[in-house]
Design an enzyme around this catalytic site. Structure first.
Site, PDB file in Angstrom:
ATOM      1  N   SER A 213       0.838  -1.200   0.000  1.00  0.00           N
ATOM      2  CA  SER A 213       0.000   0.000   0.000  1.00  0.00           C
ATOM      3  C   SER A 213       0.874   1.253   0.000  1.00  0.00           C
ATOM      4  O   SER A 213       2.070   1.177   0.295  1.00  0.00           O
ATOM      5  CB  SER A 213      -0.882  -0.041   1.255  1.00  0.00           C
ATOM      6  N   GLY A 291      -8.204   1.393  -2.464  1.00  0.00           N
ATOM      7  CA  GLY A 291      -8.796   1.896  -1.226  1.00  0.00           C
ATOM      8  C   GLY A 291      -8.338   3.333  -1.027  1.00  0.00           C
ATOM      9  O   GLY A 291      -9.031   4.301  -1.324  1.00  0.00           O
ATOM     10  N   ARG A 292      -7.074   3.449  -0.588  1.00  0.00           N
ATOM     11  CA  ARG A 292      -6.492   4.757  -0.272  1.00  0.00           C
ATOM     12  C   ARG A 292      -6.633   5.763  -1.423  1.00  0.00           C
ATOM     13  O   ARG A 292      -6.946   6.927  -1.203  1.00  0.00           O
ATOM     14  CB  ARG A 292      -5.008   4.553   0.041  1.00  0.00           C
ATOM     15  N   TYR A 333       3.368   3.412  11.002  1.00  0.00           N
ATOM     16  CA  TYR A 333       4.373   3.483   9.943  1.00  0.00           C
ATOM     17  C   TYR A 333       4.888   4.896   9.659  1.00  0.00           C
ATOM     18  O   TYR A 333       5.165   5.254   8.522  1.00  0.00           O
ATOM     19  CB  TYR A 333       3.921   2.815   8.624  1.00  0.00           C
ATOM     20  N   CYS A 360      -1.686   8.867  26.380  1.00  0.00           N
ATOM     21  CA  CYS A 360      -0.544   8.672  27.289  1.00  0.00           C
ATOM     22  C   CYS A 360       0.520   7.775  26.669  1.00  0.00           C
ATOM     23  O   CYS A 360       0.792   6.677  27.175  1.00  0.00           O
ATOM     24  CB  CYS A 360      -1.038   8.097  28.607  1.00  0.00           C
TER      25      CYS A 360
HETATM   26  C1  LIG Z   1      -5.964  -7.500  -0.682  1.00  0.00           C
HETATM   27  C2  LIG Z   1      -5.983  -6.023  -0.638  1.00  0.00           C
HETATM   28  N1  LIG Z   1      -6.610  -5.363  -1.624  1.00  0.00           N
HETATM   29  C3  LIG Z   1      -6.675  -4.010  -1.623  1.00  0.00           C
HETATM   30  C4  LIG Z   1      -6.099  -3.264  -0.625  1.00  0.00           C
HETATM   31  C5  LIG Z   1      -6.210  -1.773  -0.669  1.00  0.00           C
HETATM   32  O1  LIG Z   1      -4.988  -1.162  -0.736  1.00  0.00           O
HETATM   33  P1  LIG Z   1      -4.876   0.412  -0.947  1.00  0.00           P
HETATM   34  O2  LIG Z   1      -5.739   1.061   0.075  1.00  0.00           O
HETATM   35  O3  LIG Z   1      -3.449   0.682  -0.724  1.00  0.00           O
HETATM   36  O4  LIG Z   1      -5.334   0.716  -2.335  1.00  0.00           O
HETATM   37  C6  LIG Z   1      -5.418  -3.917   0.415  1.00  0.00           C
HETATM   38  C7  LIG Z   1      -4.772  -3.142   1.474  1.00  0.00           C
HETATM   39  O5  LIG Z   1      -4.010  -3.579   2.265  1.00  0.00           O
HETATM   40  C8  LIG Z   1      -5.364  -5.336   0.410  1.00  0.00           C
HETATM   41  O6  LIG Z   1      -4.748  -6.005   1.377  1.00  0.00           O
END
Ligand SMILES: Cc1ncc(COP(=O)(O)O)c(C=O)c1O
Length: 430
Positions: A213, A291-292, A333, A360
């Site tokens: 990612s 996702g990101r 991270y 804390c």
């Molecule tokens: C199997 C799989 N697909 C998709 C994603 C989405 O990754 P990203 O948010 O970096 O696009 C992840 C994230 O860890 C993942 O493990």
């Protein structure tokens, strides 16, 4: 009203600088905070919808059935999932909880791609009960457990096999997943063998790979997409479906690359198509799992300043009303951010400060060094690029309730997650 300067690039697409300070989705962040309190996650609907629709359009250039499955681990708030579902995305779920979220948001079972390196029986049963389109197998033991459940329920389940091809990517080692030694997936040889010898009840459709990612140089992702059809041909295994995962990064800081997820998707589809034509094999249905890159820069977090002090080594701490309870990325991270004062985003900087979280732990530092205009108690700090892997990783350490979230668009803010109350913190204690 001016458009935003380059220093504000990690903020959502609709961000403007006005005399009232930063405006997102047509609303001043100061007004949103006044109404909903802080800490607060703010998501810009237009940014999310635009990215989702552009990726859906790009993957549609692949064979019929190709799709973009949004990775719920990055953000699973139902109102946002509804926007993504309406934009035409499918859903990548990594637990029975994420399957439930996808179904509640309106995704159909056949839109679900179910992941997880250690799926429990509850996860597998949830996938079967939902009629999940695909389950991505992480190993032979899981294949046998899933097959037994399928036999019991008289169902045949389409599956992919996840392989870790041993390709290293330039990202933090804690979010790399495709290297040899990764806990995710199987070696290519063992994955191919599993596809050839699947237990009864499972129908092998192809391969899955996800290299990691926050990858800003997408070339290794495209290389992996080129390599997989050749590998499948050499091994003589089925490749009706090829899932190339997610992983594209975003800019967290001004000046960082912010690759376009639609262009990246188009490059993946073209790479798979070209290599299959070269190899004389049918082009598989292509699945991408961003996702990101869909929601990351669509979100920001608002905090109120609670105190300011200069300490023994001369550094100035600005303490805010959030921290590792709403942002685990710094501790996990070393995530970096470029916050601004929401009311005075482009005022001249007065000096360097460090932004301390309220938890804390000495490591609960939201930003280690940032230049800000003079900061006062009560000021509102806006941290950009917190749309992905923030709300989903929120926790209640120190028994602070988790933040509220709003979705903004066309001058309207809608509360989509209530702030967690102190009473709610004890609902599970018996
Ligand atoms: C199997 C799989 N697909 C998709 C994603 C989405 O990754 P990203 O948010 O970096 O696009 C992840 C994230 O860890 C993942 O493990």
């Amino acid at each position: 009203m001016t458009t935003r300067p380059a220093a504000l690039m990690p903020f959502p697409d609709t961000t403007e600088v006005t005399p009232a300070g930063l405006v997102v989705g047509g609303l001043a962040l100061t007004e949103i905070a006044k109404h909903y309190g802080t800490p607060l996650y703010v998501y810009d609907e237009a940014s999310i919808r635009r990215r989702a629709e552009s990726v859906v359009a790009a993957v549609a250039a692949g064979p019929a059935g190709s799709r973009a499955a949004f990775a719920l681990k990055s953000l699973s708030t139902l109102a946002v999932l509804r926007v993504l579902q309406q934009a035409g995305m499918s859903a990548d779920c990594a637990s029975s909880g994420e399957i439930a979220a996808a179904l509640r948001a309106g995704f159909s079972g056949d839109q679900l791609v179910v992941h997880g390196n250690a799926k429990s029986e509850a996860d597998l049963v949830a996938a079967i009960d939902a009629d999940a389109g695909l389950v991505v197998l992480d190993g032979r033991d899981e294949a046998e457990r899933l097959a037994a459940l399928c036999t019991r329920s008289g169902r045949r389940q389409d599956v992919l096999v996840r392989i870790a091809p041993g390709i290293d990517v330039d990202t933090h080692r804690h979010i790399a997943t495709g290297h040899l030694g990764s806990k995710f997936g199987m070696t290519p040889t063992e994955g191919a063998e599993l596809l050839r010898t699947l237990p009864g009840g499972l129908h092998g459709r192809g391969l899955h790979v996800h290299l990691g990612s926050q990858i800003l140089d997408p070339e290794p992702l495209v290389d992996a997409a080129r390599w997989l059809p050749r590998f499948a041909k050499a091994e003589g295994i089925p490749l009706e479906v090829l899932d190339v995962g997610g992983g594209l990064g975003i800019a967290y800081l001004p000046g960082q690359d912010n690759p376009d997820p639609a262009a990246h998707t188009a490059a993946l589809v073209a790479a798979v198509t070209d290599v299959c034509v070269d190899e004389g094999i049918p082009v598989p249905q292509i699945i991408v799992e961003p996702g990101r890159s869909i929601v990351g820069t669509a979100g920001l977090t608002l905090y109120s300043v609670l105190g300011i002090k200069t300490v023994g080594d001369g550094s100035t701490w600005v303490s805010v009303d959030g921290g590792m309870g709403d942002n685990l990325r710094v501790g996990l991270y070393g995530g970096t951010y470029a916050p601004v004062l929401a009311a005075r985003p482009i005022d001249v900087a007065a000096g360097h400060v460090r932004i301390a979280g309220r938890h804390c732990e000495s490591t609960d530092v939201l930003v280690d060094d940032v230049e800000l205009p003079e900061v006062h108690v009560g000021d509102l700090i806006a941290v950009p690029a917190t749309g992905a892997y923030h709300q989903t990783m929120a926790n209640t350490y120190n028994l602070f309730g988790r933040p509220a979230a709003v979705l903004v668009g066309n001058g309207v803010a809608t509360l989509i997650t209530r702030r967690e109350s102190t009473d709610e913190l004890f609902l599970r204690d018996v």
